[in-house]
Scaffold this motif. Structure first.
Motif, PDB file in Angstrom:
ATOM      1  N   ALA A 168       1.292  -1.489   0.194  1.00 56.61           N
ATOM      2  CA  ALA A 168       0.093   0.683  -0.246  1.00 56.61           C
ATOM      3  C   ALA A 168       0.895   1.429   0.042  1.00 56.61           C
ATOM      4  N   ASP A 169       1.948   1.271   0.789  1.00 49.98           N
ATOM      5  CA  ASP A 169       2.979   2.006   0.930  1.00 49.98           C
ATOM      6  C   ASP A 169       3.568   3.091  -0.639  1.00 49.98           C
ATOM      7  N   LEU A 170       3.697   1.749  -0.897  1.00 49.42           N
ATOM      8  CA  LEU A 170       4.625   2.095  -2.026  1.00 49.42           C
ATOM      9  C   LEU A 170       3.352   1.836  -3.297  1.00 49.42           C
ATOM     10  N   LEU A 171       2.358   1.436  -3.529  1.00 53.16           N
ATOM     11  CA  LEU A 171       1.551   2.288  -4.783  1.00 53.16           C
ATOM     12  C   LEU A 171       0.671   3.778  -3.950  1.00 53.16           C
ATOM     13  N   LEU A 172       0.635   3.911  -2.495  1.00 46.06           N
ATOM     14  CA  LEU A 172       0.469   5.437  -2.717  1.00 46.06           C
ATOM     15  C   LEU A 172       1.486   6.601  -3.182  1.00 46.06           C
ATOM     16  N   ALA A 173       3.091   6.098  -2.513  1.00 42.40           N
ATOM     17  CA  ALA A 173       3.592   6.482  -3.246  1.00 42.40           C
ATOM     18  C   ALA A 173       3.870   6.791  -4.349  1.00 42.40           C
ATOM     19  N   TRP A 174       3.640   6.152  -5.377  1.00 44.17           N
ATOM     20  CA  TRP A 174       3.756   6.074  -6.985  1.00 44.17           C
ATOM     21  C   TRP A 174       2.111   6.920  -7.496  1.00 44.17           C
ATOM     22  N   VAL A 197       8.825   0.121  -9.984  1.00 38.52           N
ATOM     23  CA  VAL A 197       7.683   0.018  -8.396  1.00 38.52           C
ATOM     24  C   VAL A 197       6.540  -0.814  -8.384  1.00 38.52           C
ATOM     25  N   LEU A 198       5.646  -1.122  -9.242  1.00 38.22           N
ATOM     26  CA  LEU A 198       4.072  -1.298  -9.996  1.00 38.22           C
ATOM     27  C   LEU A 198       4.852  -3.340 -10.573  1.00 38.22           C
ATOM     28  N   LEU A 199       6.061  -3.287 -10.830  1.00 38.57           N
ATOM     29  CA  LEU A 199       6.799  -4.610 -11.226  1.00 38.57           C
ATOM     30  C   LEU A 199       7.473  -5.425  -9.942  1.00 38.57           C
ATOM     31  N   GLU A 200       7.076  -4.344  -8.641  1.00 34.84           N
ATOM     32  CA  GLU A 200       7.967  -4.932  -7.600  1.00 34.84           C
ATOM     33  C   GLU A 200       6.712  -5.387  -6.639  1.00 34.84           C
ATOM     34  N   CYS A 201       5.833  -4.802  -6.662  1.00 36.68           N
ATOM     35  CA  CYS A 201       4.311  -5.311  -6.479  1.00 36.68           C
ATOM     36  C   CYS A 201       3.740  -6.392  -6.780  1.00 36.68           C
ATOM     37  N   THR A 202       4.128  -6.289  -8.160  1.00 37.63           N
ATOM     38  CA  THR A 202       3.410  -8.022  -8.558  1.00 37.63           C
ATOM     39  C   THR A 202       4.342  -8.915  -7.530  1.00 37.63           C
ATOM     40  N   VAL A 203       5.460  -8.420  -7.076  1.00 44.77           N
ATOM     41  CA  VAL A 203       5.671  -9.405  -6.556  1.00 44.77           C
ATOM     42  C   VAL A 203       5.290 -10.348  -4.975  1.00 44.77           C
ATOM     43  N   GLU A 204       4.938  -9.246  -4.606  1.00 47.00           N
ATOM     44  CA  GLU A 204       4.163  -9.978  -3.024  1.00 47.00           C
ATOM     45  C   GLU A 204       2.650  -9.587  -3.886  1.00 47.00           C
ATOM     46  N   LEU A 205       1.751  -8.923  -4.435  1.00 44.02           N
ATOM     47  CA  LEU A 205       0.695  -9.496  -4.805  1.00 44.02           C
ATOM     48  C   LEU A 205       0.286 -10.532  -5.349  1.00 44.02           C
ATOM     49  N   PRO A 531       7.178   3.120   4.374  1.00 48.02           N
ATOM     50  CA  PRO A 531       7.531   4.458   4.199  1.00 48.02           C
ATOM     51  C   PRO A 531       8.750   5.118   4.076  1.00 48.02           C
ATOM     52  N   ALA A 532       9.466   4.412   4.292  1.00 45.82           N
ATOM     53  CA  ALA A 532      10.943   5.911   4.015  1.00 45.82           C
ATOM     54  C   ALA A 532      10.754   6.278   2.447  1.00 45.82           C
ATOM     55  N   LEU A 533      10.321   5.169   1.571  1.00 45.85           N
ATOM     56  CA  LEU A 533      10.879   5.085   0.388  1.00 45.85           C
ATOM     57  C   LEU A 533       8.861   6.321  -0.026  1.00 45.85           C
ATOM     58  N   PHE A 534       8.227   6.168   0.433  1.00 46.41           N
ATOM     59  CA  PHE A 534       7.016   6.823   0.074  1.00 46.41           C
ATOM     60  C   PHE A 534       7.487   8.228   0.297  1.00 46.41           C
ATOM     61  N   VAL A 535       7.841   8.569   1.828  1.00 44.11           N
ATOM     62  CA  VAL A 535       7.815  10.178   1.639  1.00 44.11           C
ATOM     63  C   VAL A 535       9.580  11.010   1.005  1.00 44.11           C
TER      64      VAL A 535
END
Length: 541
Positions: A168-174, A197-205, A531-535
């Motif tokens: 969620a943090d990564l998707l919100l950042a994007w 960022v979206l490629l990496e999120c699919t790994v967890e999804l 959250p560090a990446l988001f910020v």
């Protein structure tokens, strides 16, 4: 003053923006300082420090030195009147681009079930791990695929709720700062068609799909071995039996929330994948509505890995309802969100246990015209009030962050970054720049502008963490730890044997040990990185 009379010149070791404000913080009474250009050895700036601030969390009297007038790009170091030195730091137009790439690349290093090879992993590669099927606890004889996703932390467990928070943090950042992610290609899958960022999120999804119970829609709470492996065990050497712990309402709510978010975000790129996410989110919601009262999760008998227990699930349900409403516009989810919003849970928190802040953001990001105006106004005003509270606390803190003495808990750096996320949300909904400035102060703290003068992100800074409680960093026998990992930070509770022995009677903000045995201060997790990446993304736009 602390018992060792610390003389720390604390700076953000990743650097400062050429045109932005620049402060160094001094942990003792020193009236003046100068700045040296490392390349030439010349003194390029001389400054006076400000008034003392008695800072109880750090145990120091803190002075600040403003060198905003220094704008030339380069690498510098600050010296005190008696030869004290800061870590090196940079001044650049965009000083945080490498940091953002490193924070994102860390998720690649957390990957489970695949080989990390030399081309992309450098010195920190390892063989494919955790490929065996896992046993579903409570369902004798049922075994199923468990591979993929991200290792959660310094161990090799994988957890649905914390994983959902990280995604969620990564998707919100994007979603909020898309310009910060342009032109970054650091993954094996990078092909220019989908951002890293979206490629990496699919790994967890893709792994989270495997955590949804077939037929019911409920989501297994976690997937781990029965016990933690030794600290020097590499991922491929961790061959203990894997267990799916039972379904929990918290995990199911988090799953529904993040899958609904993913359905919306991935739709322009892959309609079939987005539809799969939405179908999974709806199935999870059906489970939640069929199970309105569920006991909080506790570890099954014989399982001693991280519990992530959560007795209150109304916050996760609120996030699920708000996110599903935002994605679908379906009034049934709006009605559910309105009812859940009446319950007394934290609505502005972004921790793995208190997820109500994600529901609040989902609702507010719809916009006032598409929501119930009274609830929209209530949530917006509440968010800004919480941000104002953090702003006031930061102004009275010697190191300019929002933690009170009692907030230096296990994972205090998560609080630092989650608070910064909230401040940036307040900036987004109000347009007030002072919230962003305060959030940047929190990033400065993480990167070294703290009483210990240490960058809490491995590989970033001259005095960065070197010995995280992270099994691959210990077991690979590489001198440098895996880069880009955010460690937990000071914990005044002294929750492990190493810090109990070495840090007794230290002030709260000094209760940190850069030692592999200190799991309570020096472990790493995906949901401290996120959250560090988001910020960081906010300040790369």
């Amino acid at each position: 003053m602390s018992e060792k009379r610390l003389r720390t010149i604390a700076v953000n070791q990743a650097g400062y923006s050429s045109g932005g404000d620049k402060l160094a913080l001094f942990s003792w009474d020193t009236p003046r300082y100068h700045i040296i250009d490392i390349a030439s050895g010349n003194v390029v700036f001389t400054g006076q420090t400000g008034a003392n601030i008695e800072d109880k969390p750090s145990g120091c009297r803190v002075r600040s030195g403003d060198f905003s007038a220094l704008t030339s790009p380069g690498e510098y170091r600050i010296e005190g009147a008696e030869g004290e030195q800061s870590a090196a730091f940079f001044i650049a137009e965009k000083p945080y681009q490498k940091l953002q790439r490193g924070l994102l690349k860390a998720f690649y290093y957390y990957r489970c079930g695949v080989e990390l090879d030399g081309e992309y992993a450098g010195a920190w590669g390892h063989k494919a791990c955790h490929l065996a099927e896992g046993t579903v606890i409570g369902q004798p004889g049922l075994r199923q695929d468990s591979s993929g996703g991200w290792h959660d932390a310094g161990d090799y467990g994988k957890y649905s709720g914390p994983g959902a928070k990280a995604v969620a943090d990564l998707l919100l950042a994007w979603e909020l700062y898309p310009a910060a992610f342009a032109g970054v290609h650091t993954l094996p899958e990078s092909d220019g068609s989908l951002l890293d960022v979206l490629l990496e999120c699919t790994v967890e999804l893709d792994w989270l799909f495997k955590m949804q119970e077939s037929g019911s829609g409920g989501v297994y709470h976690k997937l781990t071995t029965a016990h933690f492996p030794g600290l020097d065990v590499m991922p491929e050497e961790d061959t203990g039996e894997l267990y799916f712990s039972p379904v929990s309402a918290a995990a199911t709510g988090d799953f529904a929330g993040v899958m609904a978010m993913a359905a919306r975000i991935y739709k322009p790129f892959d309609e079939a994948y987005a539809a799969r996410c939405l179908e999974a989110a709806r199935a999870a919601w059906s489970w939640l509505t069929a199970h309105p009262h569920v006991p909080g999760f506790t570890n099954p008998r014989g399982i001693t890995t991280g519990e992530y227990g959560d007795k209150v699930d109304s916050d996760e349900r609120f996030w699920a309802a708000a996110e599903l409403f935002r994605t679908t516009g379906d009034e049934q989810f709006h009605s559910a969100a309105l009812e859940l919003a009446k319950l007394p849970f934290p609505k502005y928190s972004f921790g793995w246990g208190d997820m109500g802040g994600y529901g609040t953001l989902a609702y507010l990001l719809i916009g006032e015209a598409g929501t119930l105006p009274s609830l929209y106004a209530e949530l917006r005003e509440g968010l800004l009030a919480e941000a104002d509270r953090l702003l006031r606390q930061s102004r009275h803190d010697g190191y300019r962050i929002s933690l009170l003495e009692q907030d230096y808990i296990w994972g205090s750096n998560m609080l630092v970054m989650n608070h910064a996320m909230l401040l940036l949300a307040a900036e987004h909904f109000s347009g007030e720049q002072e919230y962003a400035a305060c959030a940047l102060d929190h990033l400065h703290y993480l990167l070294g502008r703290n009483v210990l003068g240490i960058s809490y992100v491995s590989g970033f800074g001259e005095h960065a963490v070197m010995h995280p409680h992270h099994r691959p960093s210990v077991g690979d026998h590489v001198l440098e730890p895996v880069p880009g990992l955010v460690v937990g930070g000071p914990d005044r509770g002294l929750h492990d044997e190493y810090v109990k022995k070495h840090l007794r009677r230290k002030p709260a903000a000094q209760c940190y040990a850069d030692h592999e045995d200190s799991y309570s201060t020096n472990e790493v997790t995906i949901y401290w990185n996120s959250p560090a990446l988001f910020v960081t993304a906010r300040f790369n736009c």
